[in-house]
Enzyme design. Structure first.
Site, short mmCIF file in Angstrom:
data_model
loop_
_atom_site.label_atom_id
_atom_site.label_comp_id
_atom_site.label_asym_id
_atom_site.label_seq_id
_atom_site.Cartn_x
_atom_site.Cartn_y
_atom_site.Cartn_z
N ARG A 1 -37.63 188.51 52.35
CA ARG A 1 -37.54 187.35 52.04
C ARG A 1 -37.59 186.23 53.07
O ARG A 1 -37.02 185.18 53.04
CB ARG A 1 -36.27 186.94 51.22
CG ARG A 1 -36.24 187.70 49.89
CD ARG A 1 -36.96 187.21 48.70
NE ARG A 1 -36.75 187.89 47.49
CZ ARG A 1 -36.02 187.86 46.61
NH1 ARG A 1 -35.16 186.89 46.71
NH2 ARG A 1 -35.94 188.61 45.51
N ARG B 1 -37.24 180.28 50.64
CA ARG B 1 -36.60 178.86 50.41
C ARG B 1 -35.48 178.51 51.59
O ARG B 1 -35.08 177.58 51.77
CB ARG B 1 -35.52 179.33 49.25
CG ARG B 1 -36.20 179.20 47.92
CD ARG B 1 -35.40 179.16 46.71
NE ARG B 1 -34.91 180.81 46.77
CZ ARG B 1 -34.14 181.33 45.99
NH1 ARG B 1 -33.53 180.63 44.93
NH2 ARG B 1 -33.72 182.31 46.08
N ARG C 1 -44.03 174.47 47.74
CA ARG C 1 -43.76 174.80 46.45
C ARG C 1 -43.43 173.81 45.36
O ARG C 1 -43.23 174.09 44.17
CB ARG C 1 -42.71 175.82 46.52
CG ARG C 1 -43.09 177.36 46.84
CD ARG C 1 -43.89 178.02 45.53
NE ARG C 1 -43.03 177.65 44.22
CZ ARG C 1 -41.84 178.17 43.87
NH1 ARG C 1 -41.44 179.08 44.33
NH2 ARG C 1 -41.49 177.86 42.80
N ASP D 1 -44.08 188.51 43.91
CA ASP D 1 -42.96 189.17 43.53
C ASP D 1 -42.97 190.36 42.68
O ASP D 1 -44.06 190.71 42.30
CB ASP D 1 -42.23 188.07 42.42
CG ASP D 1 -40.86 188.44 42.16
OD1 ASP D 1 -39.82 187.91 43.12
OD2 ASP D 1 -40.71 188.94 40.99
N TYR E 1 -35.28 195.32 34.61
CA TYR E 1 -35.71 193.90 34.10
C TYR E 1 -36.02 193.87 32.76
O TYR E 1 -35.94 193.24 31.89
CB TYR E 1 -36.76 193.00 35.06
CG TYR E 1 -36.01 192.85 36.52
CD1 TYR E 1 -34.92 191.58 36.55
CD2 TYR E 1 -35.90 193.17 37.54
CE1 TYR E 1 -34.11 191.14 37.56
CE2 TYR E 1 -35.48 192.74 38.75
CZ TYR E 1 -34.54 191.72 38.77
OH TYR E 1 -33.96 191.22 39.91
#
Ligand SMILES: Cc1c2[nH]c(c1CCC(=O)O)Cc1[nH]c(c(CCC(=O)O)c1C)Cc1[nH]c(c(CCC(=O)O)c1C)Cc1[nH]c(c(C)c1CCC(=O)O)C2
Length: 346
Positions: free
Chosen positions: A28, A32, A41, A77, A152
């Site tokens: 990652r 962010r 973004r 992702d 998921y």
């Protein structure tokens, strides 16, 4: 792949060869914690941004420019290929992937179709652009492993208990194996696409496999992950296999067909090498929370990780899981410089 990339410290460490310094990158790293990421973004959905090669290229390069890491990881992702396979899903900020209609029966399975190159052409294009831009810096491709993707799809979103996932695994083994088998096909096709487009290594994320015992992992999950990893044995790029909370699974995760086993912060790397064995390199494993404790603590703990990593045939320095969004990016830059300097054999 150019020979310069094959000779990079990152690829060499994955293969257990000697290196001029311990290579370092961060799970990652593109994301962010970087103001330039938040800026580019703004107003663009996560899945939309993964489908725009120019944006993917820029976001992937941001941490390489800023931190001088030894490898880039493709901005994407784990749910991108299952969206391409026909599943209606979204990535919700602060929550993660949310699936509109979860998969719980044999009838639901038809909604998950195989993928072709056309379905993920945008990923191949981004990889080709990136390989051109990165020069000697290796690009890591990745995919989610069948168990983590299944969690998921079955739960419909993130879960703490994996109740519905485990209910299917224990209670409907035929459906379970059919689902994981389909996911293995998709993952294998997706990783092959990235390798053909030029990535120098791949990481299979089985982030949530730590929810299982070793016996259940070996029986219900390993055969599917092994089909993915062993299906890439002839591809010529190192395969990294990572999960969180996997202390009891490390050996099995290596045996699934990995060249490098990713270790979270709970297991010291010298102990991990005893479990995994001398044939495989290790990646990890500074606790991402340590980055909030001040530089002196970061440096001391990084030195400990480097020291314990010497037991492994090859060590790729990383965090034990992804960079947290609130992390000060300057600490990451400083950490990269420190790992290079402290491990340098010059
Ligand atoms: C489980 C998993 C997912 N996605 C991924 C995993 C396996 C790695 C892990 O264990 O952390 C993998 C992933 N997701 C992302 C990357 C990019 C490359 C990188 O820098 O590592 C990678 C390698 C971008 C992303 N994936 C996501 C973001 C944040 C979305 C945003 O910026 O709006 C990014 C940059 C969203 C996402 N997607 C997922 C989660 C749990 C989340 C976080 C939800 C949240 O807290 O907002 C599913």
């Amino acid at each position: 792949m150019t020979s310069v990339v094959t000779d990079s410290p990152f690829v060499r460490a994955c293969r257990g060869l000697d290196v001029p310094h311990t290579p370092v990158w961060f799970m990652r790293q593109a994301g962010r914690s970087l103001p330039e990421y938040r800026k580019i973004r703004a107003g663009i959905g996560m899945l939309d941004s993964c489908r725009r090669p120019d944006l993917v290229t820029e976001i992937t390069l941001q941490p390489v420019r800023r931190h001088n890491v030894d490898a880039a990881i493709l901005f994407s992702d784990i749910v991108v290929p299952i969206a391409a396979a026909g599943i209606d899903l979204d990535i919700v900020a602060g929550t993660g992937p949310v699936v509109a209609a979860p998969i719980r029966t044999a009838d639901d399975l038809v909604r998950l179709r195989p993928i072709t190159l056309d379905d993920v052409g945008f990923v191949a294009e981004a990889v080709r652009q990136l390989v051109g831009e990165l020069g000697p810096t290796p690009l890591i491709g990745f995919a989610g492993a069948p168990f983590t993707l299944a969690s998921y799809l079955i739960e419909g979103g993130p879960s703490r208990t994996y109740l519905k996932t485990k209910a299917m695994m224990y209670g409907a083994p035929e459906l379970w194996n059919a689902l994981l088998s389909r996911l293995a096909d998709i993952t294998l096709a997706f990783l092959r696409t990235q390798i053909e487009a030029g990535v120098s290594a791949v990481q299979l994320f089985d982030s949530w496999a730590g929810a299982l015992s070793e016996a259940d992992y070996r029986e219900h999950v390993l055969p599917h992950s092994a089909r993915v990893l062993q299906g890439l044995a002839d591809a010529g790029v190192p395969r990294i296999h990572f999960g969180v909370g996997t202390a009891v699974l490390l050996r099995a995760m290596g045996e699934a067909g990995a060249d490098v086993v990713g270790v979270d912060w709970r297991t010291p790397l010298d102990q991990a090498t005893e479990i995994v064995g001398p044939e495989r390199s290790l990646q990890g494993n500074l606790d991402p929370a340590i980055l909030f404790a001040g530089w002196e603590v970061v440096r001391r703990e990084a030195d400990r990780v480097l020291e314990q990593g010497r037991a492994a045939p090859g060590h790729v320095f990383n965090l034990g899981h992804g960079v947290m969004p609130e992390t000060d990016p300057d600490i990451l830059t400083r950490l990269v410089a420190h790992v290079h300097e402290a491990s340098g054999r010059a």
